[in-house]
Design an enzyme around this catalytic site. Structure first.
Site, short mmCIF file in Angstrom:
data_model
loop_
_atom_site.label_atom_id
_atom_site.label_comp_id
_atom_site.label_asym_id
_atom_site.label_seq_id
_atom_site.Cartn_x
_atom_site.Cartn_y
_atom_site.Cartn_z
N ASP A 46 1.83 9.23 -9.55
CA ASP A 46 2.94 8.91 -10.60
C ASP A 46 4.16 9.79 -10.63
O ASP A 46 4.89 9.85 -11.42
CB ASP A 46 2.04 9.12 -12.06
CG ASP A 46 1.71 10.50 -11.99
OD1 ASP A 46 1.76 11.39 -10.98
OD2 ASP A 46 1.27 11.05 -13.09
N HIS A 250 18.65 10.76 15.96
CA HIS A 250 18.28 10.86 14.65
C HIS A 250 17.19 12.16 14.63
O HIS A 250 16.23 11.74 13.43
CB HIS A 250 17.87 9.50 14.43
CG HIS A 250 18.90 8.34 14.35
ND1 HIS A 250 18.51 7.08 14.58
CD2 HIS A 250 20.04 8.47 14.22
CE1 HIS A 250 19.48 6.51 14.26
NE2 HIS A 250 20.53 7.21 14.40
N ASP A 267 24.78 16.88 11.12
CA ASP A 267 25.36 15.67 10.79
C ASP A 267 24.93 15.84 9.41
O ASP A 267 23.72 15.45 8.96
CB ASP A 267 24.91 14.66 11.50
CG ASP A 267 25.45 13.48 11.29
OD1 ASP A 267 25.99 13.21 10.10
OD2 ASP A 267 25.38 12.40 11.88
N ASP A 278 30.45 11.78 5.39
CA ASP A 278 29.62 11.86 6.77
C ASP A 278 30.21 12.58 7.61
O ASP A 278 31.07 12.03 8.28
CB ASP A 278 29.32 10.29 7.31
CG ASP A 278 28.32 9.93 8.35
OD1 ASP A 278 27.88 10.97 8.57
OD2 ASP A 278 28.42 8.85 8.94
N HIS A 357 26.03 5.69 21.46
CA HIS A 357 26.41 5.12 20.27
C HIS A 357 27.65 4.70 20.05
O HIS A 357 28.57 5.08 20.96
CB HIS A 357 25.82 6.11 18.94
CG HIS A 357 26.45 7.42 18.98
ND1 HIS A 357 27.90 7.57 18.37
CD2 HIS A 357 25.96 8.38 19.36
CE1 HIS A 357 28.12 8.87 18.51
NE2 HIS A 357 27.00 9.47 18.94
N HIS A 361 31.73 3.74 11.79
CA HIS A 361 31.03 2.62 10.87
C HIS A 361 32.05 2.65 9.56
O HIS A 361 32.74 3.95 9.21
CB HIS A 361 29.59 2.83 10.73
CG HIS A 361 29.23 4.28 10.35
ND1 HIS A 361 29.29 4.76 9.11
CD2 HIS A 361 28.73 5.25 11.07
CE1 HIS A 361 29.20 5.77 8.85
NE2 HIS A 361 28.59 6.51 10.41
N HIS A 368 26.53 4.06 5.85
CA HIS A 368 26.95 2.64 6.78
C HIS A 368 27.35 1.59 5.59
O HIS A 368 26.44 0.75 5.37
CB HIS A 368 25.87 2.35 7.43
CG HIS A 368 25.44 3.46 8.59
ND1 HIS A 368 24.24 3.47 9.18
CD2 HIS A 368 25.95 4.59 8.88
CE1 HIS A 368 24.26 4.71 10.05
NE2 HIS A 368 25.17 5.12 9.95
N GLU A 391 33.19 9.29 15.20
CA GLU A 391 32.26 10.19 15.74
C GLU A 391 31.79 10.05 16.94
O GLU A 391 30.74 9.74 17.46
CB GLU A 391 31.12 9.96 14.70
CG GLU A 391 30.68 8.53 14.55
CD GLU A 391 29.44 8.58 13.60
OE1 GLU A 391 28.55 9.07 13.96
OE2 GLU A 391 29.44 7.83 12.59
N TYR A 395 25.87 13.44 25.00
CA TYR A 395 24.63 14.06 25.03
C TYR A 395 23.81 14.22 26.30
O TYR A 395 23.83 13.18 27.00
CB TYR A 395 23.73 13.17 24.06
CG TYR A 395 24.50 12.90 22.82
CD1 TYR A 395 24.25 13.77 21.57
CD2 TYR A 395 25.15 11.99 22.76
CE1 TYR A 395 24.99 13.48 20.44
CE2 TYR A 395 25.84 11.40 21.61
CZ TYR A 395 25.53 12.44 20.42
OH TYR A 395 26.47 11.98 19.27
N ARG A 412 28.52 16.27 19.01
CA ARG A 412 29.16 15.23 18.08
C ARG A 412 30.12 15.84 17.32
O ARG A 412 29.57 16.81 16.73
CB ARG A 412 28.09 14.29 17.39
CG ARG A 412 28.84 13.15 16.77
CD ARG A 412 27.60 12.29 16.09
NE ARG A 412 26.92 12.44 15.50
CZ ARG A 412 25.49 12.78 15.62
NH1 ARG A 412 25.14 12.25 16.98
NH2 ARG A 412 24.61 13.07 14.86
N GLU A 414 32.30 14.61 13.99
CA GLU A 414 32.61 13.56 13.22
C GLU A 414 33.30 13.61 11.87
O GLU A 414 33.13 14.61 11.21
CB GLU A 414 31.02 12.76 12.67
CG GLU A 414 31.07 11.68 11.72
CD GLU A 414 29.64 11.19 11.24
OE1 GLU A 414 28.80 11.74 11.49
OE2 GLU A 414 29.88 9.91 11.04
#
Ligand code: GLY
Ligand code: MN
Ligand code: MN
Length: 448
Positions: A46, A250, A267, A278, A357, A361, A368, A391, A395, A412, A414
């Protein structure tokens, strides 16, 4: 929570968006639109996930209670906005909190009419009958697909009385996506604020991070700052990735200790009044970049600068990516990560081994965000009011043919850009990103 618009003011942004949607529907022949909010989701037994209203529904209403539906009738005259929502209920409000109820919601949010949600199924057939088109997000939620199909069939079953179901079903999201792609002044104000908050969260993380601390401790600092400054949620699960974890795009485990000599990639962005930030920053756990780390870092920063310079009206969505990829590819050749000429590396896309990547976006209510990227062969042209991320990254996983000095470095950077008449405004610039600025901030946090 989003504020109820003040009905004493000029038309609220929400009201203007409803009128604009109706105008766009009329241009395509008119009809009736149905936009439900998101269902509540059980987490276990619940216990529910924190509730978050549907982005399209929020965009048109500012109403954040669950169990609500907006109907827009775009006929010959003025558009009619009808809200269906939960009824007032003293007992439920004692347990779960305030409900506007239909009359309260109509007054506070400026709808033309409001009804209890329990009446929706009975009212739908009459709302649909005789309309030239039914505008709906078909396929988004099977429960709603069945509900509206049942209503359409009810109208069809009464065809002998002269009632006609709409002969056309259109995807209302196509109109809404086009609207959401260009942010209005109200949206940009919220996006600037959530950017500020998110920048201060990244600064807090830079000041806090140190060898021996865990990734989740840094995550807690980010979440603390988001919430302390009024964000309802993080806009997505933060990535707090030390060392080699930064090469997992990710990574959300966030459970490892930070090691001296490693970089930390974060990130993370907050969500405020339904708008996402972002931001990615990468910095050394110790406060000092090593030589090879700084080499890769500065390459990514140069690629980002080239991408940002490509954001302006008249350019298209892919231009920042092309600009960033070119800089990255040349740098990878110079650092002996890749062999061959720049043209050959770009042509073969061998740079994707280290930059897999895209650079951008759309950003808005959804991290996104809504909006098309390409029509046929043509990338979307950039126009003032659009918001996109910039971004680039690099890597480097360990491999025999890769110089060992760069192994396990993942970077990265961004930022979030609003397209303006003359170029773009970086609304996340308050989070430091030059090597010298990051090192100075971290030195200062450690007392010099
Ligand atoms: N944080 C998700 C992204 O950068 O696209
Ligand atoms: Mn992003
Ligand atoms: Mn991101």
């Amino acid at each position: 929570m989003e504020q109820a618009p003040n009905p004493d003011n000029a038309l609220s942004a929400y009201h203007q968006r409803r009128l604009l949607l109706a105008a766009r529907m009329r241009l395509a022949g008119g009809g009736v639109a149905l936009i439900p909010t998101a269902p509540e989701q059980a987490r276990n037994r619940d216990t529910h996930y924190p509730y978050r209203a549907d982005s399209y529904f929020q965009y048109l209403t500012g109403f954040t209670e669950p169990e609500a539906v907006l109907v827009i009738v775009a006929g010959g005259g003025e558009a009619e906005s009808i809200l269906f929502c939960r009824e007032k209920n003293a007992e439920r409000e004692t347990w779960d909190g305030f409900r506007h109820g239909p009359e309260g919601a109509r007054e506070a949010f400026g709808f033309d009419a409001a009804n209890v949600i329990a009446d929706l199924d009975a009212r739908l057939p009459e709302l649909l009958a005789g309309q030239p088109a039914f505008w709906f997000s078909i396929g988004q939620d099977p429960t709603w697909d069945i509900r509206v199909t049942t209503a359409l069939n009810k109208v069809r079953s009464e065809s002998r009385t002269g009632k006609r179901a709409p002969p056309v079903i259109r995807d209302v999201r196509a109109e809404l996506d086009a609207m959401r792609l260009v942010k209005d002044a109200t949206e940009l104000a919220v996006m600037r604020r959530v950017s500020e908050i998110s920048c201060s969260a990244h600064i807090r993380a830079m000041r806090f991070a140190a060898p021996g601390r865990f990734e989740y401790e840094v995550e807690a600092e980010l979440l603390h700052e988001f919430r302390r400054q009024g964000c309802e949620f993080p806009a997505y699960t933060p990535i707090v990735a030390g060392g080699a974890n930064a090469c997992i795009l990710h990574y959300v485990g966030n459970d490892q200790p930070l090691r001296d000599g490693d970089l930390l990639l974060i990130d993370a962005g907050g969500e405020l009044s339904g708008y996402a930030s972002d931001i990615t920053r990468t910095f050394p756990v110790s406060g000092r970049f090593s030589g090879p780390q700084a080499d890769i870092y500065d390459l990514v920063l140069d690629a980002q600068a080239a991408a940002i310079a490509a954001v302006r009206p008249g350019a298209n969505f892919a231009d920042p990516h092309s600009a960033a990829s070119k800089v990255l590819a040349q740098g990878m050749i110079d650092m002996k990560l890749l062999t061959g000429s720049l043209d050959a590396v770009l042509e073969s896309e061998s740079y994707k081994r280290f930059y897999m990547h895209r650079t951008s976006h759309w950003l808005g209510k959804d991290v996104h965000d809504a909006g098309e990227y390409k029509e046929g062969e043509h990338w979307a042209p950039l126009a003032p009011g659009m918001v996109l991320t910039i971004e680039p990254g690099c890597y480097v996983r360990p491999a025999e043919d890769v110089p060992e000095a760069f192994w396990d470095i993942g970077v990265r950077i961004e930022d979030d850009a609003v397209v303006t008449a003359g170029g773009c405004e970086i609304i996340t610039a308050a989070a430091p990103k030059r090597v010298a600025d990051i090192e100075a901030l971290m030195r200062d946090a450690r007392g010099g």
